[in-house]
Design a protein around this motif. Structure first.
Motif, mmCIF file in Angstrom:
data_model
loop_
_atom_site.group_PDB
_atom_site.id
_atom_site.type_symbol
_atom_site.label_atom_id
_atom_site.label_comp_id
_atom_site.label_asym_id
_atom_site.label_seq_id
_atom_site.Cartn_x
_atom_site.Cartn_y
_atom_site.Cartn_z
ATOM 1 N N GLU A 56 0.810 -1.220 0.000
ATOM 2 C CA GLU A 56 0.000 0.000 0.000
ATOM 3 C C GLU A 56 0.841 1.267 0.000
ATOM 4 N N GLU A 57 2.042 1.186 0.551
ATOM 5 C CA GLU A 57 2.899 2.383 0.590
ATOM 6 C C GLU A 57 3.357 2.804 -0.802
ATOM 7 N N LEU A 58 3.205 1.908 -1.789
ATOM 8 C CA LEU A 58 3.597 2.224 -3.161
ATOM 9 C C LEU A 58 2.394 2.473 -4.062
ATOM 10 N N ASN A 59 1.217 2.514 -3.475
ATOM 11 C CA ASN A 59 -0.006 2.597 -4.281
ATOM 12 C C ASN A 59 -0.777 3.871 -3.971
ATOM 13 N N GLY A 60 -1.386 4.433 -4.999
ATOM 14 C CA GLY A 60 -2.268 5.578 -4.800
ATOM 15 C C GLY A 60 -1.701 6.905 -5.258
ATOM 16 N N ILE A 61 -2.573 7.897 -5.259
ATOM 17 C CA ILE A 61 -2.235 9.243 -5.714
ATOM 18 C C ILE A 61 -2.642 10.231 -4.629
ATOM 19 N N SER A 62 -1.771 11.189 -4.324
ATOM 20 C CA SER A 62 -2.080 12.145 -3.264
ATOM 21 C C SER A 62 -1.527 13.524 -3.600
ATOM 22 N N LYS A 70 1.842 13.265 -5.891
ATOM 23 C CA LYS A 70 2.620 12.042 -5.713
ATOM 24 C C LYS A 70 1.836 10.858 -6.268
ATOM 25 N N ILE A 71 2.491 10.089 -7.120
ATOM 26 C CA ILE A 71 1.881 8.889 -7.698
ATOM 27 C C ILE A 71 2.715 7.687 -7.279
ATOM 28 N N GLY A 72 2.125 6.778 -6.539
ATOM 29 C CA GLY A 72 2.848 5.585 -6.116
ATOM 30 C C GLY A 72 3.238 4.739 -7.316
ATOM 31 N N ALA A 73 4.399 4.108 -7.242
ATOM 32 C CA ALA A 73 4.952 3.393 -8.391
ATOM 33 C C ALA A 73 4.090 2.232 -8.861
ATOM 34 N N ILE A 74 3.318 1.593 -7.959
ATOM 35 C CA ILE A 74 2.518 0.453 -8.397
ATOM 36 C C ILE A 74 1.046 0.834 -8.612
ATOM 37 N N THR A 75 0.790 2.128 -8.747
ATOM 38 C CA THR A 75 -0.569 2.568 -9.069
ATOM 39 C C THR A 75 -0.903 2.130 -10.489
ATOM 40 N N SER A 76 -2.052 1.515 -10.655
ATOM 41 C CA SER A 76 -2.423 0.982 -11.974
ATOM 42 C C SER A 76 -2.827 2.110 -12.924
ATOM 43 N N PHE A 77 -2.752 1.809 -14.212
ATOM 44 C CA PHE A 77 -3.158 2.772 -15.232
ATOM 45 C C PHE A 77 -4.628 3.157 -15.064
ATOM 46 N N SER A 78 -5.470 2.189 -14.740
ATOM 47 C CA SER A 78 -6.893 2.463 -14.576
ATOM 48 C C SER A 78 -7.158 3.446 -13.446
ATOM 49 N N HIS A 79 -6.450 3.263 -12.332
ATOM 50 C CA HIS A 79 -6.634 4.176 -11.200
ATOM 51 C C HIS A 79 -6.131 5.575 -11.535
ATOM 52 N N ILE A 80 -5.055 5.663 -12.290
ATOM 53 C CA ILE A 80 -4.537 6.977 -12.686
ATOM 54 C C ILE A 80 -5.544 7.685 -13.590
ATOM 55 N N ALA A 81 -6.063 6.977 -14.579
ATOM 56 C CA ALA A 81 -6.991 7.578 -15.533
ATOM 57 C C ALA A 81 -8.269 8.079 -14.865
#
Length: 295
Positions: A56-62, A70-81
């Motif tokens: 979780e520390e590598l996931n998400g956008i804040s 900040k965009i976590g490195a393992i945030t998926s393309f779908s979540h970014i879009a």
């Protein structure tokens, strides 16, 4: 069949770093959309994997306190879009990652994996170049932050030393505030295809909305690694919006790139794409900024 020697699921970034140090030949895996294909094709047969998927520390956008994103490195393309912060402030990045593969791939593919392959065709890379993204990397020697332009060392090679993990991508406020952008992917098919050329433009207009006060132009597949066209950028900064300005932009861009011929497209065709797509992307970015484009 997947010929995997062993796989370890890390419970934290520190844990992943320790295992990568213990096994220097181990490969990081997150979504696996690229790594698993390489294993299946025999390129990485028998490899050891360290999974950072699910951390979780590598996931998400804040939104950070200083206004940076900040965009976590393992945030998926779908979540970014679909993320509201991305849509509001850097929608061009959402557009770019939404061009990647199909829905299934966008659900598992991660932005960190996309740029860490080191390939010039990565759809997110050119836009991150245009946004002057910074990368946070953690390893046995501590943490470092570098511009994305320094991350790419050559085709398929990025600046990750033994034991290091890409943990986050940062877009500072000064690099997105009052800017709008547009990404164009040219491919042989309209879906699930690698880019023949990727073009990303981010710009900012003056108060009167008739002068380009700043612009950034970045390409994928126009050189061995993703790149910026700084001569083209500087050539039109401060210019009034006109057809002449667009022509200068495109003509200057083709003097900076170095595309190759491949089975997907010839060098000459890619040069033509550089010229045309740079103009088209700039026009769309200007319109998004509230400017008026004739023709």
């Amino acid at each position: 069949m997947y010929d995997i020697g062993k796989i370890y699921q890390a419970v934290s970034v520190e844990d992943a770093i320790n295992h990568l140090v213990e096994d220097p030949k181990a490969i990081i895996i997150a979504g696996g959309s690229d790594v698993l294909i390489n294993i299946r094709n025999g390129k990485l047969a028998g490899c050891s994997l360290v999974s950072i998927y699910g951390l979780e520390e590598l996931n998400g956008i804040s939104m950070e306190e200083d206004g940076g994103i900040k965009i976590g490195a393992i945030t998926s393309f779908s979540h970014i879009a679909e993320n509201p912060i991305i849509k509001k402030y850097i929608s061009v990045l959402g557009e770019a990652v939404d061009e990647i593969g199909g829905p299934q791939l966008r659900n598992i593919g991660t932005i960190g994996g996309n740029i860490s392959n080191g390939v010039t065709s990565a759809d997110s890379a050119s836009t991150l170049f245009a946004l002057n993204a910074k990368l946070e990397i953690k390893g046995p020697q501590g943490e470092r932050v570098i511009p994305i332009s320094e991350y790419y060392l050559g085709p398929g090679k990025v600046d990750l030393k033994t034991g290091e993990v890409l943990t986050a991508i940062y877009i500072t406020k000064e690099n997105y505030e009052n800017y709008k952008g547009h990404y164009i992917k040219y491919a042989m098919r309209n879906a699930m295809d690698i880019a023949t050329l990727g073009c990303s433009v981010v710009c900012k207009l003056n108060e009167g909305k008739d002068i380009v006060s700043d612009v950034r132009l970045a390409f994928g597949v126009a050189a061995p690694i993703p790149m910026r066209c700084e001569k083209a950028e500087n050539a039109i900064k401060g210019m009034k919006i006109s057809e002449e300005m667009f022509n200068i932009f495109g003509e200057t861009a083709i003097t900076e790139v170095n595309p190759r011929s491949s089975w997907r497209a010839s060098k000459d065709f890619r040069l033509q794409l550089v010229k045309e797509l740079s103009k088209r992307a700039l026009k769309e970015a200007i319109i998004k900024c509230g400017g008026v484009v004739n023709g």
